[in-house]
Design a protein around this motif. Sequence first.
Motif, short mmCIF file in Angstrom:
data_model
loop_
_atom_site.label_atom_id
_atom_site.label_comp_id
_atom_site.label_asym_id
_atom_site.label_seq_id
_atom_site.Cartn_x
_atom_site.Cartn_y
_atom_site.Cartn_z
N ASP A 135 -3.11 -2.13 -8.80
CA ASP A 135 -4.26 -3.00 -9.02
C ASP A 135 -5.54 -2.39 -8.49
O ASP A 135 -6.64 -2.77 -8.90
N CYS A 136 -5.40 -1.46 -7.55
CA CYS A 136 -6.58 -0.89 -6.91
C CYS A 136 -6.19 0.43 -6.26
O CYS A 136 -5.03 0.64 -5.90
N ALA A 137 -7.14 1.34 -6.15
CA ALA A 137 -6.91 2.61 -5.46
C ALA A 137 -7.94 2.76 -4.34
O ALA A 137 -9.13 2.49 -4.55
N VAL A 138 -7.48 3.15 -3.17
CA VAL A 138 -8.36 3.35 -2.03
C VAL A 138 -8.59 4.85 -1.85
O VAL A 138 -7.64 5.62 -1.69
N GLU A 165 -14.50 9.21 -10.18
CA GLU A 165 -14.38 9.37 -11.63
C GLU A 165 -12.94 9.65 -12.03
O GLU A 165 -12.46 9.14 -13.05
N ASN A 166 -12.23 10.46 -11.23
CA ASN A 166 -10.83 10.77 -11.54
C ASN A 166 -10.00 9.50 -11.62
O ASN A 166 -9.22 9.30 -12.56
N VAL A 167 -10.16 8.63 -10.63
CA VAL A 167 -9.36 7.41 -10.58
C VAL A 167 -9.78 6.43 -11.67
O VAL A 167 -8.94 5.81 -12.34
N ARG A 168 -11.08 6.29 -11.88
CA ARG A 168 -11.58 5.34 -12.88
C ARG A 168 -11.11 5.70 -14.29
O ARG A 168 -10.95 4.82 -15.14
N MET A 227 -4.81 15.66 -6.99
CA MET A 227 -3.44 16.18 -6.85
C MET A 227 -2.45 15.02 -6.82
O MET A 227 -1.93 14.61 -7.84
N GLY A 228 -2.22 14.45 -5.64
CA GLY A 228 -1.28 13.33 -5.56
C GLY A 228 -1.69 12.14 -6.39
O GLY A 228 -0.85 11.43 -6.94
N GLY A 229 -3.01 11.92 -6.50
CA GLY A 229 -3.49 10.79 -7.30
C GLY A 229 -3.19 10.96 -8.77
O GLY A 229 -2.65 10.06 -9.42
N GLU A 230 -3.52 12.12 -9.32
CA GLU A 230 -3.23 12.39 -10.73
C GLU A 230 -1.73 12.27 -11.00
O GLU A 230 -1.30 11.72 -12.01
N LYS A 231 -0.92 12.81 -10.08
CA LYS A 231 0.52 12.79 -10.28
C LYS A 231 1.10 11.39 -10.07
O LYS A 231 2.14 11.07 -10.64
N PHE A 232 0.42 10.59 -9.25
CA PHE A 232 0.84 9.19 -9.11
C PHE A 232 0.73 8.48 -10.45
O PHE A 232 1.67 7.80 -10.88
N PHE A 233 -0.41 8.63 -11.11
CA PHE A 233 -0.61 7.95 -12.39
C PHE A 233 0.25 8.54 -13.50
O PHE A 233 0.84 7.80 -14.30
N ASN A 234 0.30 9.87 -13.57
CA ASN A 234 0.93 10.52 -14.71
C ASN A 234 2.44 10.72 -14.57
O ASN A 234 3.13 10.93 -15.57
N ILE A 235 2.94 10.70 -13.35
CA ILE A 235 4.38 10.92 -13.14
C ILE A 235 5.04 9.69 -12.53
O ILE A 235 5.92 9.08 -13.14
N LYS A 236 4.61 9.30 -11.33
CA LYS A 236 5.29 8.21 -10.63
C LYS A 236 5.14 6.89 -11.36
O LYS A 236 6.12 6.16 -11.57
N SER A 237 3.91 6.53 -11.76
CA SER A 237 3.71 5.27 -12.47
C SER A 237 4.44 5.27 -13.81
O SER A 237 4.96 4.25 -14.26
N LEU A 276 0.86 -1.18 0.00
CA LEU A 276 0.00 0.00 0.00
C LEU A 276 0.89 1.23 0.00
O LEU A 276 1.73 1.40 0.88
N THR A 277 0.76 2.07 -1.01
CA THR A 277 1.57 3.29 -1.10
C THR A 277 0.64 4.49 -1.15
O THR A 277 -0.49 4.40 -1.63
N GLU A 278 1.11 5.62 -0.65
CA GLU A 278 0.24 6.78 -0.50
C GLU A 278 0.51 7.84 -1.56
O GLU A 278 1.65 8.12 -1.91
N ALA A 279 -0.57 8.42 -2.09
CA ALA A 279 -0.50 9.60 -2.95
C ALA A 279 -1.28 10.70 -2.25
O ALA A 279 -2.48 10.58 -2.05
N GLY A 280 -0.63 11.75 -1.85
CA GLY A 280 -1.23 12.73 -0.95
C GLY A 280 -2.17 13.73 -1.59
O GLY A 280 -2.14 13.97 -2.79
N PHE A 281 -3.01 14.31 -0.76
CA PHE A 281 -3.86 15.45 -1.12
C PHE A 281 -4.98 15.12 -2.09
O PHE A 281 -5.46 15.97 -2.81
N GLY A 282 -5.44 13.88 -2.15
CA GLY A 282 -6.61 13.57 -2.96
C GLY A 282 -6.27 13.12 -4.36
O GLY A 282 -5.15 13.26 -4.85
N SER A 283 -7.29 12.59 -5.05
CA SER A 283 -7.07 12.05 -6.40
C SER A 283 -6.75 13.14 -7.41
O SER A 283 -6.11 12.88 -8.43
#
Length: 304
Positions: A200-203, A251-254, A182-192, A173-180
């Motif tokens: 496999d899943c986002a909480v 919707e952002n994550v999906r 901000m950190g969520g978008e950057k997790f997918f677009n930068i870190k990944s 389980l790894t954390e992306a801060g400040f909501g989908s």
Amino acid sequence: LGHKKHDPASLTPEEIERFCVLDIDASTITWRRVTDCNDKYLRNVEIGKSPSEFSKRQNKQLSREASFAITVSSEIMAVLALASDLKDLRARLGRMICAYSNKGVPLTADDFGITGALAVLMMDALLPNTMQTLEGTPALVHTGPFANIAHGNSSIIADKIGLKMVGKDGYVLTEAGFGSDMGGEKFFNIKSYYSGLKPDCAVIVCSVRALKLHSCEAPKVVAGQALSKEYTEENVALVEKGTANLIAHIENVRKHGVQVVVAINRFGTDTDAEHEVINKIAMANGAHDAVVAEHFAKGGAGAV
């Protein structure tokens, strides 16, 4: 530099001046000193007041206005989180822009010749800290760049080490801060993107109180003041209206092709009816599941 002379003593003042090839515009220096001690007076300071910072050649004090920032807002912190190994770290540090020349040319750490020293200083920091929860669950604590000014994610190295440790049947389980958004978008677009890892899943974590606030009809929450009754008493209508915010995060994550599980962070003042409306709306808007999380009260047993 165009010099044909070999004796430094024979250089004219103009030729000596040309040795300053970077021609730094001091007003464009972007690197700030950092500290992890809260002190708002350091947000704007004047540096270079020491006698040792007086230039005899220019006959002036080399002082300028500057500022301190919190460590996690440093660009070096963001770079450290994205580095895959020491060689990659050195390359990324070298590309960081420190300032601009008077002609508008970006000047990097490589231009200043400091990249090797930076890499040596950060070499040990490249290794994650191994810690554990109160219940003995292993945790790798490594890097913490802010999501509002950086990418808001823990390190790629920690994720890869964690995956290697748990094996093919385990999970990390790894954390992306400040909501989908901000950190969520950057997790997918930068870190990944740089790590090559796909989750496999986002909480998505929410709470009854937060959703009531997002309704824009409940009173504001003020630090140091008691919560209004709207937050401590059952009010399904406020929760339902506030789920508009939750739906947007789902919707952002999906959109990134990842399944979503909504974790409802339970407070003692929540009611089953409020949880029920969250579950119903989350499932109707694309969540794979929505579950009540009681880890605050029950520890690990409340999060299983």
